[in-house]
Scaffold this motif. Sequence first.
Motif, PDB file in Angstrom:
ATOM      1  N   GLU A 104     -32.159 -18.266  38.708  1.00 51.79           N
ATOM      2  CA  GLU A 104     -31.506 -19.116  37.700  1.00 51.79           C
ATOM      3  C   GLU A 104     -31.596 -18.492  36.299  1.00 51.79           C
ATOM      4  O   GLU A 104     -30.601 -18.400  35.578  1.00 51.79           O
ATOM      5  CB  GLU A 104     -32.175 -20.497  37.724  1.00 51.79           C
ATOM      6  CG  GLU A 104     -31.581 -21.517  36.808  1.00 51.79           C
ATOM      7  CD  GLU A 104     -32.381 -22.832  36.843  1.00 51.79           C
ATOM      8  OE1 GLU A 104     -32.322 -23.551  35.829  1.00 51.79           O
ATOM      9  OE2 GLU A 104     -33.055 -23.124  37.857  1.00 51.79           O
ATOM     10  N   LEU A 107     -29.418 -15.305  36.090  1.00 49.93           N
ATOM     11  CA  LEU A 107     -27.983 -15.623  36.010  1.00 49.93           C
ATOM     12  C   LEU A 107     -27.622 -16.081  34.598  1.00 49.93           C
ATOM     13  O   LEU A 107     -26.541 -15.771  34.104  1.00 49.93           O
ATOM     14  CB  LEU A 107     -27.596 -16.674  37.057  1.00 49.93           C
ATOM     15  CG  LEU A 107     -27.563 -16.167  38.497  1.00 49.93           C
ATOM     16  CD1 LEU A 107     -27.345 -17.322  39.470  1.00 49.93           C
ATOM     17  CD2 LEU A 107     -26.504 -15.084  38.693  1.00 49.93           C
ATOM     18  N   ASN A 112     -23.897 -14.894  34.527  1.00 45.39           N
ATOM     19  CA  ASN A 112     -23.398 -14.952  35.905  1.00 45.39           C
ATOM     20  C   ASN A 112     -22.648 -13.696  36.343  1.00 45.39           C
ATOM     21  O   ASN A 112     -21.873 -13.730  37.301  1.00 45.39           O
ATOM     22  CB  ASN A 112     -22.525 -16.187  36.143  1.00 45.39           C
ATOM     23  CG  ASN A 112     -23.315 -17.469  36.043  1.00 45.39           C
ATOM     24  OD1 ASN A 112     -24.390 -17.580  36.622  1.00 45.39           O
ATOM     25  ND2 ASN A 112     -22.823 -18.416  35.272  1.00 45.39           N
TER      26      ASN A 112
END
Length: 188
Positions: A104, A107, A112
């Motif tokens: 998480e 990213l 992303n």
Amino acid sequence: MYVVIEGIDTAGKSTQLELLQKKYLYALFTKEPGGTEIGAKLRTMALNGEAKSKIAEMFLFLADRAEHIEEVILNNEDKMIISDRSMISGIAYASNFDLDKMIELNLLATNNILPSHVILLELSPEELKYRLSQKQNDAIELRGIDYLIDIQNRMKETIIKLGINHLFIDASLKIEEIEKQIEDFLNE
């Protein structure tokens, strides 16, 4: 194309990157951590143990990664980019943190943006033990075989969880065999 070569120490990344540099003269070669001016400073700080907290150290690597995506990856989207390591190593080596939490955070740091191709050079415990016995070991290598195999397994798990187009290669194969597998994968 954003290609990443991953693997634990002694897996043969440097050898394969040298071969790729001779083959893909037009490609941009980079590395993580330290592939930007700020990144080099952050990498030095982290590797010299300037951060006393493991969390602070992890954020130094995340800052390096964010800068690398912004400066190198996004500014060269029209080129083939080949990187020595990526967020996958970052996630794997931050092994004292939860894998999903690290995915998480990475990213977030990479906005992303993921590699289009990941090549993981894998070593068996026996081959790793042999290779480490043939060289002077750095601080990470001195943590031992079990530690490094756990990191390698965490790399595999991360690649699979992220659903990235990947190739896992037995790093004990002959250099030429590995080179051919990589070339075939990149030409698919």
